[in-house]
Scaffold this active site. Structure first.
Site, PDB file in Angstrom:
ATOM      1  N   HIS A 183       2.979  -5.977   3.040  1.00 53.43           N
ATOM      2  CA  HIS A 183       3.567  -4.661   3.241  1.00 53.43           C
ATOM      3  C   HIS A 183       3.260  -4.190   4.661  1.00 53.43           C
ATOM      4  CE1 HIS A 183       3.764  -0.210   2.828  1.00 53.43           C
ATOM      5  NE2 HIS A 183       4.766  -0.482   2.015  1.00 53.43           N
ATOM      6  N   THR A 209       1.776  -1.854   5.865  1.00 56.25           N
ATOM      7  CA  THR A 209       0.446  -1.283   6.098  1.00 56.25           C
ATOM      8  C   THR A 209      -0.643  -2.346   6.175  1.00 56.25           C
ATOM      9  OG1 THR A 209       0.155  -0.995   3.712  1.00 56.25           O
ATOM     10  CG2 THR A 209       1.026   0.884   4.951  1.00 56.25           C
ATOM     11  N   LYS A 210      -0.292  -3.603   5.937  1.00 56.08           N
ATOM     12  CA  LYS A 210      -1.301  -4.657   5.913  1.00 56.08           C
ATOM     13  C   LYS A 210      -1.503  -5.264   7.300  1.00 56.08           C
ATOM     14  CE  LYS A 210      -1.881  -4.114   1.494  1.00 56.08           C
ATOM     15  NZ  LYS A 210      -0.959  -2.981   1.255  1.00 56.08           N
ATOM     16  N   ASN A 211      -2.594  -6.018   7.446  1.00 56.42           N
ATOM     17  CA  ASN A 211      -2.916  -6.629   8.741  1.00 56.42           C
ATOM     18  C   ASN A 211      -1.770  -7.484   9.264  1.00 56.42           C
ATOM     19  OD1 ASN A 211      -5.328  -5.728   7.505  1.00 56.42           O
ATOM     20  ND2 ASN A 211      -6.555  -7.148   8.705  1.00 56.42           N
TER      21      ASN A 211
END
Length: 383
Positions: free
Chosen positions: A179, A181-183
């Site tokens: 997603h 928002t992930k690294n």
């Protein structure tokens, strides 16, 4: 200027690879870029079999089907987690049994596991919060003694390790998120990791809508058909191409996120105005937190620098801190609300909603996350 909570990082190669995927003439999924991404994880981390999915939620739903979760089965998972961790198993008719967090960290408290196991228990879902590993050695021992499956919800745990072994490579199954928002991200995306060789063949069938099409494409059979339940879980090559551009730069992205996490830690614990973040920005954080008792995670909880959080002694102090940041154009966010207190849990699992899970509730009421993204660079003109 506003400092957002998150800003998806682009390496500059995403559109190039998307165009390449289009030029290859196969963009529906399970093509060249899907193979590259899956091979990357299998080769770098030693995962047995990787299958890209359209989301981590889909990966979890695949896991529930693959484990043959039936109505009446019980699945143990933390209350402090995202709803997808539970939804995947509720959709198969399972009863969710919530477990509390540790006193000092949102991860599940493995010392409470065995008292929750019954003859109906089928699986344990562990959530590696913020990329920090749960105590997998003890959890796997408990699961083996009770003949249970372990699913690692590794949504936040890319490039995190437990005693030298990559998270996602320990449980029978694991689920990752890409997603935004992930690294590492591709807008929406995920992956199922299958570490139990006995589950690989069926996992491919479920992934391919319940057909043995993957075997057909490998030339193992001369035609394919409907052989099991499944759904459309695999992403398009456009998504996989975007993800590949990110994976090529994993080390660079991780290095920068680690710098930011450490700058936060030094500032809040040592008063060190690390130059990796601007002094103006850190000054605003200091002003916003004045008079509000809080503490941070320990340094060893850095894991993969997925997030940085503060825990306030009182919920109203957290709200006051968030409001002060907002007034200075800095966005922060709370995190999970305890699932056992949710409206759905009260309707579906009333016995669980009445349980007291003090640590989960404390994190729900008092934890706040600060901005952490690749381009959170020194900003001298922050208002």
């Amino acid at each position: 200027m506003t400092i957002p909570f998150n800003k998806p990082y682009l390496t500059g190669k995403e559109l190039t690879y998307i165009q390449e995927a289009v030029n290859l003439g196969k963009i529906s999924g399970n093509g060249e870029f899907t193979r590259r991404c899956q091979d990357f994880f299998e080769n770098r981390y030693g995962f047995h079999k990787c299958l890209l999915t359209t989301s981590c939620t889909d990966a979890l739903e695949m896991a529930a089907i693959l484990l043959d979760i039936q109505p009446g089965d019980e699945v143990i998972l933390p209350s402090f987690t995202f709803v997808s961790s539970a939804n995947a198993f509720v959709l198969r008719g399972a009863k969710i049994v919530f477990i509390d967090s540790k006193p000092d960290h949102p991860n599940l408290d493995e010392s409470l596991l065995e008292e929750l196991i019954t003859p109906k228990t089928k699986a344990i879902v562990v959530v590696h919060y913020g990329g920090l590993a749960c105590e997998m050695e003890r959890i796997m021992d408990i699961a083996e003694r009770h003949n249970l499956f372990v699913v690692e919800d590794a949504a936040q745990a890319i490039d995190s390790f437990y005693k030298g072994k990559a998270l996602g490579g320990i449980g029978h199954l694991a689920c990752f998120s890409f997603h935004e928002t992930k690294n590492i991200q591709c807008g929406e995306g995920g992956m199922l990791v299958v570490n139990d060789p006995d589950l690989v063949k069926r996992a491919e069938i479920i992934w391919e809508k319940g057909t043995d099409r993957a075997a057909f494409f490998r030339g193992e059979i001369d035609k394919y058909g409907w052989v099991d339940v499944g759904s459309s879980f695999l992403p398009s090559e456009v998504t996989a191409a975007f993800l590949w551009a990110q994976l090529e730069n994993l080390d660079m992205i991780q290095d920068r996120r680690m710098e930011i996490w450490d700058a936060y830690f030094q500032f809040f614990n040592e008063g060190n105005q690390n130059q990796k973040l601007s002094s103006d920005f850190l000054g605003l954080l200091q002003k916003a937190s004045e008079g509000l008792p809080f503490h941070t995670a320990e340094r060893e909880y850095q894991a993969n620098a997925h997030l940085f959080y503060l825990i306030f002694d009182f919920p109203e102090d957290r709200s006051r801190f968030a409001q002060r940041l907002k007034e200075n154009h800095i966005l922060s966010v709370f995190h999970y609300q305890s699932l056992h207190r949710s409206r759905l849990a009260k309707a579906y699992f009333p016995d669980q909603s009445l349980r007291v899970l003090p640590n989960s509730d404390r994190f729900s009421d008092s934890l706040i996350r600060l901005p952490l993204f690749y381009e959170l660079t020194p900003l001298p003109n922050v208002p």
